[in-house]
Design a protein around this motif. Structure first.
Motif, PDB file in Angstrom:
ATOM      1  N   ASP A 242       0.829  -1.212   0.000  1.00  0.00           N
ATOM      2  CA  ASP A 242       0.000   0.000   0.000  1.00  0.00           C
ATOM      3  C   ASP A 242       0.857   1.253   0.000  1.00  0.00           C
ATOM      4  O   ASP A 242       0.483   2.281  -0.571  1.00  0.00           O
ATOM      5  N   THR A 243       1.994   1.177   0.678  1.00  0.00           N
ATOM      6  CA  THR A 243       2.908   2.312   0.761  1.00  0.00           C
ATOM      7  C   THR A 243       4.310   1.859   0.345  1.00  0.00           C
ATOM      8  O   THR A 243       4.541   0.684   0.076  1.00  0.00           O
ATOM      9  N   LEU A 244       5.228   2.783   0.333  1.00  0.00           N
ATOM     10  CA  LEU A 244       6.593   2.492  -0.094  1.00  0.00           C
ATOM     11  C   LEU A 244       7.302   1.617   0.947  1.00  0.00           C
ATOM     12  O   LEU A 244       7.343   1.962   2.129  1.00  0.00           O
ATOM     13  N   PRO A 245       7.876   0.472   0.539  1.00  0.00           N
ATOM     14  CA  PRO A 245       8.639  -0.364   1.487  1.00  0.00           C
ATOM     15  C   PRO A 245       9.845   0.399   2.035  1.00  0.00           C
ATOM     16  O   PRO A 245      10.325   1.359   1.425  1.00  0.00           O
ATOM     17  N   GLU A 246      10.337  -0.046   3.178  1.00  0.00           N
ATOM     18  CA  GLU A 246      11.467   0.639   3.811  1.00  0.00           C
ATOM     19  C   GLU A 246      12.753   0.508   3.008  1.00  0.00           C
ATOM     20  O   GLU A 246      13.545   1.444   2.944  1.00  0.00           O
ATOM     21  N   GLY A 247      12.988  -0.641   2.401  1.00  0.00           N
ATOM     22  CA  GLY A 247      14.225  -0.851   1.657  1.00  0.00           C
ATOM     23  C   GLY A 247      13.998  -0.933   0.166  1.00  0.00           C
ATOM     24  O   GLY A 247      12.857  -0.945  -0.329  1.00  0.00           O
ATOM     25  N   ASN A 248      15.102  -0.971  -0.587  1.00  0.00           N
ATOM     26  CA  ASN A 248      15.036  -1.195  -2.023  1.00  0.00           C
ATOM     27  C   ASN A 248      14.848  -2.686  -2.293  1.00  0.00           C
ATOM     28  O   ASN A 248      15.065  -3.523  -1.419  1.00  0.00           O
ATOM     29  N   LEU A 249      14.444  -3.020  -3.515  1.00  0.00           N
ATOM     30  CA  LEU A 249      14.276  -4.412  -3.899  1.00  0.00           C
ATOM     31  C   LEU A 249      15.632  -4.989  -4.303  1.00  0.00           C
ATOM     32  O   LEU A 249      16.307  -4.461  -5.186  1.00  0.00           O
ATOM     33  N   VAL A 250      16.040  -6.086  -3.655  1.00  0.00           N
ATOM     34  CA  VAL A 250      17.304  -6.744  -3.966  1.00  0.00           C
ATOM     35  C   VAL A 250      17.023  -8.227  -4.218  1.00  0.00           C
ATOM     36  O   VAL A 250      16.396  -8.888  -3.386  1.00  0.00           O
ATOM     37  N   VAL A 251      17.499  -8.732  -5.367  1.00  0.00           N
ATOM     38  CA  VAL A 251      17.291 -10.129  -5.743  1.00  0.00           C
ATOM     39  C   VAL A 251      18.644 -10.797  -5.946  1.00  0.00           C
ATOM     40  O   VAL A 251      19.484 -10.289  -6.698  1.00  0.00           O
ATOM     41  N   PHE A 252      18.857 -11.907  -5.270  1.00  0.00           N
ATOM     42  CA  PHE A 252      20.045 -12.744  -5.476  1.00  0.00           C
ATOM     43  C   PHE A 252      19.595 -14.047  -6.129  1.00  0.00           C
ATOM     44  O   PHE A 252      18.592 -14.636  -5.710  1.00  0.00           O
ATOM     45  N   LEU A 253      20.362 -14.493  -7.121  1.00  0.00           N
ATOM     46  CA  LEU A 253      19.935 -15.653  -7.903  1.00  0.00           C
ATOM     47  C   LEU A 253      21.129 -16.516  -8.268  1.00  0.00           C
ATOM     48  O   LEU A 253      22.187 -16.009  -8.639  1.00  0.00           O
ATOM     49  N   SER A 254      20.952 -17.825  -8.153  1.00  0.00           N
ATOM     50  CA  SER A 254      21.953 -18.780  -8.613  1.00  0.00           C
ATOM     51  C   SER A 254      21.236 -19.809  -9.479  1.00  0.00           C
ATOM     52  O   SER A 254      20.396 -20.561  -8.983  1.00  0.00           O
ATOM     53  N   PRO A 255      21.509 -19.838 -10.792  1.00  0.00           N
ATOM     54  CA  PRO A 255      20.763 -20.725 -11.683  1.00  0.00           C
ATOM     55  C   PRO A 255      21.069 -22.192 -11.454  1.00  0.00           C
ATOM     56  O   PRO A 255      22.120 -22.550 -10.927  1.00  0.00           O
ATOM     57  N   HIS A 256      20.137 -23.036 -11.854  1.00  0.00           N
ATOM     58  CA  HIS A 256      20.334 -24.483 -11.780  1.00  0.00           C
ATOM     59  C   HIS A 256      21.502 -24.886 -12.674  1.00  0.00           C
ATOM     60  O   HIS A 256      21.659 -24.371 -13.776  1.00  0.00           O
ATOM     61  N   SER A 257      22.333 -25.824 -12.205  1.00  0.00           N
ATOM     62  CA  SER A 257      23.598 -26.112 -12.890  1.00  0.00           C
ATOM     63  C   SER A 257      23.709 -27.531 -13.424  1.00  0.00           C
ATOM     64  O   SER A 257      24.807 -28.055 -13.552  1.00  0.00           O
ATOM     65  N   GLY A 258      22.591 -28.175 -13.743  1.00  0.00           N
ATOM     66  CA  GLY A 258      22.671 -29.533 -14.273  1.00  0.00           C
ATOM     67  C   GLY A 258      22.393 -30.577 -13.201  1.00  0.00           C
ATOM     68  O   GLY A 258      22.462 -30.309 -12.002  1.00  0.00           O
TER      69      GLY A 258
END
Length: 353
Positions: A242-258
């Motif tokens: 509804d309102t602005l979140p306190e922090g920024n959006l941060v995404v960490f990702l590690s793709p599937h490796s076989g």
């Protein structure tokens, strides 16, 4: 056969040891995250943002030496309202200091030209609660990034600028689309970690902000960590605020490796697995020799093919740092030759070759 395995174990341990020497930015690729994100007014604003829809789709472009490319297709839609009695020309900045392409900006369906760039101090864009630490999405462990500083000597971050005209007492739809590269850290883990920072703090510069919807789509079977409370729906993370979140959006990702390589968490274990396959295969074909199983030769060749594919699944990833990655392929070829030699030796003794 024991001598060959011992020699390969020694070779593998020698290959693994130098990785610590090259790990800090020369052998493993380390690209700092480039914060991107929210529009902000270049002047004190009386404009409100009545709603924002943020769509992010993270994709893998394929293996490009010396690292795999990850990028984000970003589409953000703002519902902006001019509550004053007169038309307003609003100069706007959109932070994006890193590599980006395929920009498109339009207001109510009319294309808007990007006019230039403006520098900002990091605290102006990121706010007082920066997410400095990196997080391994496979383990949840926090660590410090050891690559170079993105901000550099200037101490500022760049933002693209453009102008829009908002009519009096009316709402307008501003849409921005572009493609941005993700930050990457190959040093910290056997599996590379990617990072995307989408800035939300600049929204606080508008007179009012409300109704934020976020949708982040990631590659299937990827390990993901998101700092905001988003709900996972398949390979998509969604959230409404509804309102602005306190922090920024941060995404960490590690793709599937076989299938096989994805099970390893250590460079040394992954490389030694190539060598360990040798005695395992030797034991299997020796046991087959003692049985009355039909088609021993054909079955043993199929098993040999399975071991060869398993080894390929390991070496096609970067275990050793660039440019000495070639050593792991040499080790793989040696292992293949020894596997073939063991198969020939066993079935020659058995009178079946």
């Amino acid at each position: 056969m024991r001598k060959q395995v011992i020699i390969l174990l020694i070779l593998a341990s020698i290959c693994i040891k130098p990785t610590s020497i090259f790990a800090n930015g020369t052998s493993y690729f380390e690209e700092p995250t480039t914060p991107t994100g929210h529009v902000l007014p270049l002047e004190e604003s009386v404009i409100s943002i009545e709603g924002e829809k943020l769509y992010i789709e993270i994709e893998q472009e394929g293996e490009v030496s010396p690292y795999q490319m990850m990028f984000a297709n970003i589409r953000v839609i703002y519902e902006m309202e001019n509550k004053t009695e007169e038309d307003l020309l609003v100069p706007i900045a959109f932070p994006q200091p890193g590599v980006s392409s395929e920009w498109s900006v339009d207001l109510d369906g009319t294309d808007i030209s990007i006019t230039g760039n403006a520098p900002f101090y990091p605290e102006e864009l990121i706010g007082n609660k920066p997410h400095r630490e990196w997080i391994d999405p496979r383990t949840g462990q926090t660590y410090s990034f050891r690559g170079y500083d993105l901000i550099g000597a200037s101490g500022k971050l760049g933002a693209k600028t453009f102008n829009i005209t908002l009519n009096a007492k009316s709402r307008h739809t501003l849409t921005i689309e572009y493609k941005a590269d993700l930050g990457i850290d190959e040093r910290a883990n056997l599996h590379p970690i990617y990072r995307l920072d989408y800035l939300l703090h600049p929204a606080s510069y508008w007179s009012e902000f409300k109704n934020l919807d976020i949708e982040v789509k990631v590659p299937k079977r990827a390990s993901v960590y998101v700092n905001l409370p988003l709900q996972k729906e398949g390979n998509t993370y969604v959230g409404a605020f509804d309102t602005l979140p306190e922090g920024n959006l941060v995404v960490f990702l590690s793709p599937h490796s076989g299938l096989l390589f994805n099970l390893f968490t250590s460079r040394s274990v992954a490389l030694l697995a190539l060598v360990i396959m040798l005695p395992i295969y030797y034991v299997i074909i020796r046991l087959m020799k003692r049985t009355s199983l039909k088609h021993q030769k054909g079955i043993s060749l199929i098993i040999l093919g399975v071991f060869a594919l398993a080894g390929l699944d390991i070496v096609r990833h970067k275990i050793l740092g660039y440019p000495i990655t070639i050593v792991q392929y040499i080790l793989y070829i040696i292992c293949l030759l020894i596997l073939w030699w063991m198969w020939s030796r066993v079935f020659r003794k058995n009178g079946k070759l």
